[in-house]
Motif scaffolding. Structure first.
Motif, PDB file in Angstrom:
ATOM      1  N   GLU A 150     -10.474   4.513  -7.283  1.00  0.00           N
ATOM      2  CA  GLU A 150     -12.183   4.130  -8.349  1.00  0.00           C
ATOM      3  C   GLU A 150     -12.080   3.523  -9.702  1.00  0.00           C
ATOM      4  OE1 GLU A 150     -13.531   8.226  -7.609  1.00  0.00           O
ATOM      5  OE2 GLU A 150     -14.061   8.149  -5.540  1.00  0.00           O
ATOM      6  N   HIS A 206       1.074  -0.914   0.080  1.00  0.00           N
ATOM      7  CA  HIS A 206      -0.139  -0.042   0.087  1.00  0.00           C
ATOM      8  C   HIS A 206       0.705   1.458   0.027  1.00  0.00           C
ATOM      9  CE1 HIS A 206      -2.995   2.963   1.407  1.00  0.00           C
ATOM     10  NE2 HIS A 206      -4.026   1.729   0.746  1.00  0.00           N
ATOM     11  N   LEU A 243      -4.232   7.784  -0.461  1.00  0.00           N
ATOM     12  CA  LEU A 243      -5.198   6.995  -1.065  1.00  0.00           C
ATOM     13  C   LEU A 243      -6.641   6.584  -0.189  1.00  0.00           C
ATOM     14  CD1 LEU A 243      -3.280   4.573  -3.515  1.00  0.00           C
ATOM     15  CD2 LEU A 243      -5.118   6.186  -4.344  1.00  0.00           C
ATOM     16  N   ASP A 244      -6.258   7.161   0.916  1.00  0.00           N
ATOM     17  CA  ASP A 244      -6.756   6.119   2.284  1.00  0.00           C
ATOM     18  C   ASP A 244      -7.341   6.961   2.749  1.00  0.00           C
ATOM     19  OD1 ASP A 244      -4.887   7.153   3.184  1.00  0.00           O
ATOM     20  OD2 ASP A 244      -4.077   4.846   4.404  1.00  0.00           O
ATOM     21  N   GLN A 280      -9.417   1.994  -4.290  1.00  0.00           N
ATOM     22  CA  GLN A 280      -9.772   3.334  -3.423  1.00  0.00           C
ATOM     23  C   GLN A 280      -9.524   5.012  -4.503  1.00  0.00           C
ATOM     24  OE1 GLN A 280      -6.140   2.668  -1.043  1.00  0.00           O
ATOM     25  NE2 GLN A 280      -7.275   1.887   0.273  1.00  0.00           N
ATOM     26  N   SER A 330     -10.789  10.215   3.323  1.00  0.00           N
ATOM     27  CA  SER A 330     -11.150  10.777   2.888  1.00  0.00           C
ATOM     28  C   SER A 330     -11.774  12.191   2.355  1.00  0.00           C
ATOM     29  CB  SER A 330     -12.580  11.255   4.102  1.00  0.00           C
ATOM     30  OG  SER A 330     -11.801  12.354   4.680  1.00  0.00           O
ATOM     31  N   GLU A 380     -18.518   0.808  -3.646  1.00  0.00           N
ATOM     32  CA  GLU A 380     -18.158   2.106  -4.048  1.00  0.00           C
ATOM     33  C   GLU A 380     -18.563   3.170  -5.257  1.00  0.00           C
ATOM     34  OE1 GLU A 380     -16.382   3.916  -1.416  1.00  0.00           O
ATOM     35  OE2 GLU A 380     -15.904   2.135  -0.154  1.00  0.00           O
ATOM     36  N   GLN A 415       0.622   4.476  -3.003  1.00  0.00           N
ATOM     37  CA  GLN A 415      -0.295   5.729  -1.711  1.00  0.00           C
ATOM     38  C   GLN A 415       1.569   6.744  -2.354  1.00  0.00           C
ATOM     39  OE1 GLN A 415      -2.004   7.021  -0.664  1.00  0.00           O
ATOM     40  NE2 GLN A 415      -1.661   6.645   1.644  1.00  0.00           N
ATOM     41  N   ARG A 426     -10.683  14.388  -1.109  1.00  0.00           N
ATOM     42  CA  ARG A 426     -10.205  14.280  -2.823  1.00  0.00           C
ATOM     43  C   ARG A 426     -10.047  15.953  -3.185  1.00  0.00           C
ATOM     44  NH1 ARG A 426     -10.784   9.703  -0.959  1.00  0.00           N
ATOM     45  NH2 ARG A 426     -12.407   8.115  -2.089  1.00  0.00           N
ATOM     46  N   ASP A 470      -7.841  -3.783  -3.517  1.00  0.00           N
ATOM     47  CA  ASP A 470      -8.293  -2.281  -2.230  1.00  0.00           C
ATOM     48  C   ASP A 470      -7.239  -1.407  -3.067  1.00  0.00           C
ATOM     49  OD1 ASP A 470      -9.242  -3.510  -0.424  1.00  0.00           O
ATOM     50  OD2 ASP A 470      -7.158  -3.981   0.799  1.00  0.00           O
TER      51      ASP A 470
END
Length: 595
Positions: free
Chosen positions: A283, A239, A436-437, A281, A439, A315, A243, A441, A277
């Protein structure tokens, strides 16, 4: 040879690695001296050394049937059950060892390590605190403090260990990780360089973290790739690699690196899970669906893959597909506990409220204080039309507060204070892309916990917060068993603090804060067009779940004004409406009762 000599000889064989020889001798004693607990205890020790954990467990149970008060047998049983992947049974055995002998340090250490592995750092800390003066407990005690969000205390313990045991690589490692958490990655680098060069594999990932925070991004990528070369299935390194590529604006490099890890690991589950995952994340839902098909063809459809298939559809907003998947899982029988969250979300999205309700009730019974599940309980009540139950949890008039902070000493007004604060915070935003992880954007988040900043203006900010929180707390009426009102404290502490900078199209998706009791946002700088915006541009919104449920939109909007602080329960769904231009700069922090 008498019994004592025979047992001593068997123990010598075990210590020398002659396990089968020991087992052969002990088998004779099992027949001739079946009432001797040490025969069964040593037999179990030898069996564990050969990996025969199920047999070891049976022999330890026999030993305990003969001598139920022996803490060493209970401790050995816990280790054996842990090896058999039965953590709940292992916890009970370690606890029994401590019940029989409250000062038995090995059982405390093993119990704390098990709690740490499961993420229960506070429980580990509670176990270890009574052993704070025991030298052999210092390492695990430091680890418990560190993972409980107290890196300064952990740092002091690690430093003491390094002085007493300069060859203890775990102490050096822990000290370096604490320095990173305290915002001093440069001080951590010499230790991490030395550990990495000495072949200490765990040092690669924190070295990557330190390099990334120092802005040495290419070196950071080399470090994370070294970590993946050491262990291509390491979830943190996988991850972290994704990231960093993402935050450097190199998203196109992520998939090839994961494909290489899949090849190197021969399609390991851990790599597929991390890859899925990250795609979710990012999308990239079509890519995630294709990868899930590949994973299913190789490993079959099991719990970890079901969870991610559900997540893809949730999602992506595919309510009908998500609900159909969830109903199909329920038809298979009682679902695994780790599927509850995605199942409940999918069922609520599809309007299957009768099916989501028991899942949420089961989860609340298992973890009554869990912030996510309190939010889900409120969502279920609102979907059911049960306003009384809903408003008991989500009373926006009583449970939220927005107010200006008092100008700190040395500043003419809040505008001048915020100007200085903004200058410092902008220097701390190292990346232009959002993690990435998280909330957010179209924005960035400071990588270092602001609680540990030595900047005077940030320290002044936290001093300003206390009065506002006391005002908020005094408005609350204690109520036993309530997730907010049941824990109204006399004293509080910060559980984490960070800054967020949103830019054009920037927003927070709806979320809760699992580590907090009260959460917050302080507005340092906001774009001018948000004032009185008829579309609520850049405004905070409350009570809208992060998945589509018909009729459950936001119940309140809060206009952001520079110098104002908003406080609210950590379990309350919250997000923001996107800003179209400019910059929205904030500080957020979580509060929890002290102690």
């Amino acid at each position: 040879m008498d019994l004592h000599a025979q047992l001593s000889a068997a123990l010598t064989d075990i210590k020398a690695g002659r396990f089968q020889q020991a087992l052969s001798a002990l088998a004779i004693l099992q027949d001739s001296r079946p009432k001797t607990p040490d025969v069964w205890r040593l037999s179990a020790m030898a069996a564990r050394k050969t990996g025969a954990y199920a047999q070891a467990e049976r022999w330890l149970e026999t030993a305990l049937s003969l001598e139920a008060d022996n803490p060493e047998s209970w401790n050995a049983l816990g280790l054996t059950q842990d090896a058999l992947n039965r953590p709940e049974a292992a916890v009970a055995s370690f606890q029994m060892a401590l019940h029989k002998a409250p000062q038995f340090v090995p059982a405390a250490i093993n119990l704390a390590r098990l709690h740490l592995r499961s993420g229960a750092a506070q429980q580990a800390l509670a176990v270890m605190k009574p052993f704070a003066q025991q030298p052999q407990a210092q390492l695990v005690l430091a680890q418990a403090y560190q993972r409980s969000g107290q890196p300064q205390t952990a740092l002091e313990l690690y430093a003491g260990l390094v002085r007493r045991e300069p060859q203890n690589v775990h102490a050096h490692y822990g000290l370096a990780v604490c320095l990173i958490e305290l915002g001093e990655p440069a001080r951590a680098m010499p230790t991490l360089d030395a550990l990495s060069q000495a072949g200490f594999g765990p040092a690669h990932y924190p070295r990557f973290t330190a390099l990334a925070r120092l802005g040495r991004h290419e070196e950071a990528l080399q470090a994370v790739n070294a970590a993946l070369h050491e262990t291509p299935t390491d979830p943190s390194a996988l991850h972290g690699m994704a990231q960093l590529y993402w935050m450097m604006g190199r998203a196109s490099d992520i998939a090839p690196r994961f494909e290489a890890c899949l090849t190197e690991s021969q399609g390991a589950v851990a790599v597929y899970a991390a890859y899925l995952d990250v795609l979710i994340q990012m999308e990239c839902f079509e890519d995630a669906r294709a990868l899930a098909d590949r994973a299913g063809a190789m490993h079959g459809v099991n719990t970890w893959l079901k969870a991610r298939r559900l997540s893809i559809e949730i999602e992506s907003g595919a309510a009908d597909t998500a609900c159909d998947l969830a109903l199909a899982v329920l038809e298979e029988g009682a679902p695994a506990s780790q599927l509850r969250g995605n199942l409940a979300r999918a069922l609520l999205m599809g309007g299957a409220f009768d099916q989501s309700r028991p899942l949420i009730e089961e989860a609340m019974a298992a973890a009554p204080g869990d912030r996510f599940w309190v939010a889900m309980q409120a969502t279920q009540a609102r979907a059911d039309g049960d306003r009384s139950s809903y408003e008991a949890l989500v009373n926006l008039d009583e449970f939220t507060m927005t107010a200006p902070l008092k100008t700190p000493d040395g500043y003419r007004d809040l505008a001048h204070f915020n100007a200085d604060l903004a200058k410092v915070l902008r220097q701390m935003h190292d990346f232009t892309a959002a993690p990435l992880d998280q909330s957010l954007r179209a924005g960035s988040q400071t990588p270092t916990d602001l609680r540990h900043s030595k900047e005077p203006v940030i320290q002044a900010f936290f001093a300003m917060v206390e009065q506002a929180f006391n005002t908020y707390r005094d408005r609350l009426s204690p109520q036993a068993g309530h997730p907010l009102l049941g824990a109204v404290p006399d004293h509080f502490e910060l559980a984490g603090a960070w800054s967020v900078r949103l830019q054009a199209d920037g927003r927070h998706v709806n979320h809760v804060h699992p580590e907090g009791w009260i959460s917050s946002v302080y507005y340092v700088d906001v774009p001018p067009q948000v004032a009185g915006s008829p579309d609520h541009e850049g405004w905070l919104k409350f009570a809208e779940p992060p998945f589509d449920v018909a009729g459950l939109g936001p119940e309140r909007y809060v206009e952001p004004r520079a110098g104002e602080l908003t406080l609210f329960p950590s379990y309350l769904w919250h997000g923001t409406v996107p800003i179209q231009s400019g910059e929205r700069l904030t500080i957020a922090f979580d509060i929890k009762p002290r102690g």
